[in-house]
Scaffold this motif. Sequence first.
Motif, short mmCIF file in Angstrom:
data_model
loop_
_atom_site.label_atom_id
_atom_site.label_comp_id
_atom_site.label_asym_id
_atom_site.label_seq_id
_atom_site.Cartn_x
_atom_site.Cartn_y
_atom_site.Cartn_z
N PRO A 1 2.43 9.05 -0.36
CA PRO A 1 2.51 7.88 -0.23
C PRO A 1 4.03 7.24 0.16
O PRO A 1 4.34 6.60 0.77
CB PRO A 1 1.92 7.10 -1.24
N LEU B 1 1.98 0.60 -2.01
CA LEU B 1 2.73 1.10 -1.08
C LEU B 1 4.13 0.13 -0.96
O LEU B 1 5.23 0.50 -0.73
CB LEU B 1 2.40 1.20 0.24
N MET C 1 -4.04 -0.90 -2.28
CA MET C 1 -3.33 0.31 -1.57
C MET C 1 -2.02 -0.48 -0.85
O MET C 1 -0.81 0.30 -1.01
CB MET C 1 -4.35 0.77 -0.40
N LEU D 1 5.48 8.65 3.27
CA LEU D 1 5.10 7.57 4.60
C LEU D 1 5.99 6.56 4.76
O LEU D 1 6.32 6.18 5.67
CB LEU D 1 3.68 7.09 4.10
N THR E 1 6.23 1.15 -3.76
CA THR E 1 7.27 2.20 -3.59
C THR E 1 8.25 1.93 -2.62
O THR E 1 9.27 2.26 -2.72
CB THR E 1 6.33 3.34 -2.82
#
Length: 451
Positions: free
Chosen positions: A354, A441, A437, A357, A444
């Motif tokens: 993740p 993200l 989700m 990405l 992060t």
Amino acid sequence: MHHALRSRTAFRPAADAPAAPARRPRPQPVRSLIDADALRVLHRAARVLLDDLAGLTDRLVAVLQEQEPAYRSAVTCDPTATWQEVHRSLRHSVSSLLDPRGSRDAARRCSWRIGATRAEQGLPLDALLHAFRLGGSLVWQGLIDETARTAPEDVRLLVHVATDVWHFVDEHCTLVADAYRQVERQLAWRRENRLRVLAGALLDGASRIADLPETAQALDLPEEGRYVVVAVTAGCPTAGAGARAALARGARAYWHTGVEVDYGIVLLDEDADAGAVGRTGHERPPPAVTGAGAEAGSGAGAAGVAPAAHSARTGVSTAVTGLAAVGEARRLADVALGLCPLTGGAIRLTEHLPAALVVSAPDLGAALVERALGPLGNLEPADEAVLLDTLAAWLACDGSAQRAGERLYCHRNTVLNRLRRYEQLTGRSLARPADLMEVGLALTARGLYPR
């Protein structure tokens, strides 16, 4: 002791002093008759050897085949070229006995060419030097045998020229070795340069399909196989070298040294896990989002962790199949390296997909932060930090308010209240998978690109 300076006044003896004895003139050096006789014997035998040079060459080639395995192979592969090489070398050697000054340069050029040529062909240097000494022994024995056949009483005179003969052999052995090593260094530089070009093209993803077999042979790696690429950078060369040694311990790998980053192409065993590569005992997580503390650290690590002295930073790609895919693996290793804290550590991309990405698309990551966390920016910095810390701890504890409270030193109900406040401020629901989700993200991305 002799004085360095002498008086300009000439010494005049007293009148009654005895007259000094007259100084005898120093005799001029006269060439020894024995040396002259020895040279005469040497030249007479050398002319006979020169007349029978073809036979002498045949004998030396036969001795080389018998006593030197490396030359045995050379004679088998190309007997004509080997015979001609031996013939030229013997001709210059024997001619040098007759005319040392006139033949010296040509003899040296011949020996140099032989040393350079044999280095290019890969003949071992020890075998080459052995061949030259065998040639010197054969010539010396030929001189003795010829003198013993025609004038046995003159054999003893050859002792006086033996030093000159063997000095010639030693001189040319040194010359051959110098030529051999010089060419060997040039060839090694060319091989290393070619290897760097092939490996660089492989890591850049610019290798041609036609070059892959040569690249595989040069790197001593199979064209087909499972590979990971390891990117290593360090604050000092020692740390980087230590990390490289630990990363690929027990694995076949090729290391490509760069200006700022070194790349290792590591071959995985059939049952090996790509995530096992890079376990050096100094793994650190990527920058975590922990509110104001993370901003102060500028992505150097978790909140409250001051940047330490910089050590090696390592990124390990996911596994790819075949050398042709190493370029893509290198790109993924760079992504993993970008996730490493500045204080050092190892990041294996398979464990941080993740985050990978997000770091691969910084613009989208920033948009996601604004979408999921933007409303928190209207709060006081301390309040914003509290909510961000709570979200990060709750997600790290797999949604357990009890464990998150223990980590944050507060009651579980306090955790739940803060989570509900987040939902109220953003209009999102942490019970909805899609929202959850995005929040993960976004946290992060905020840790990787702090405001």
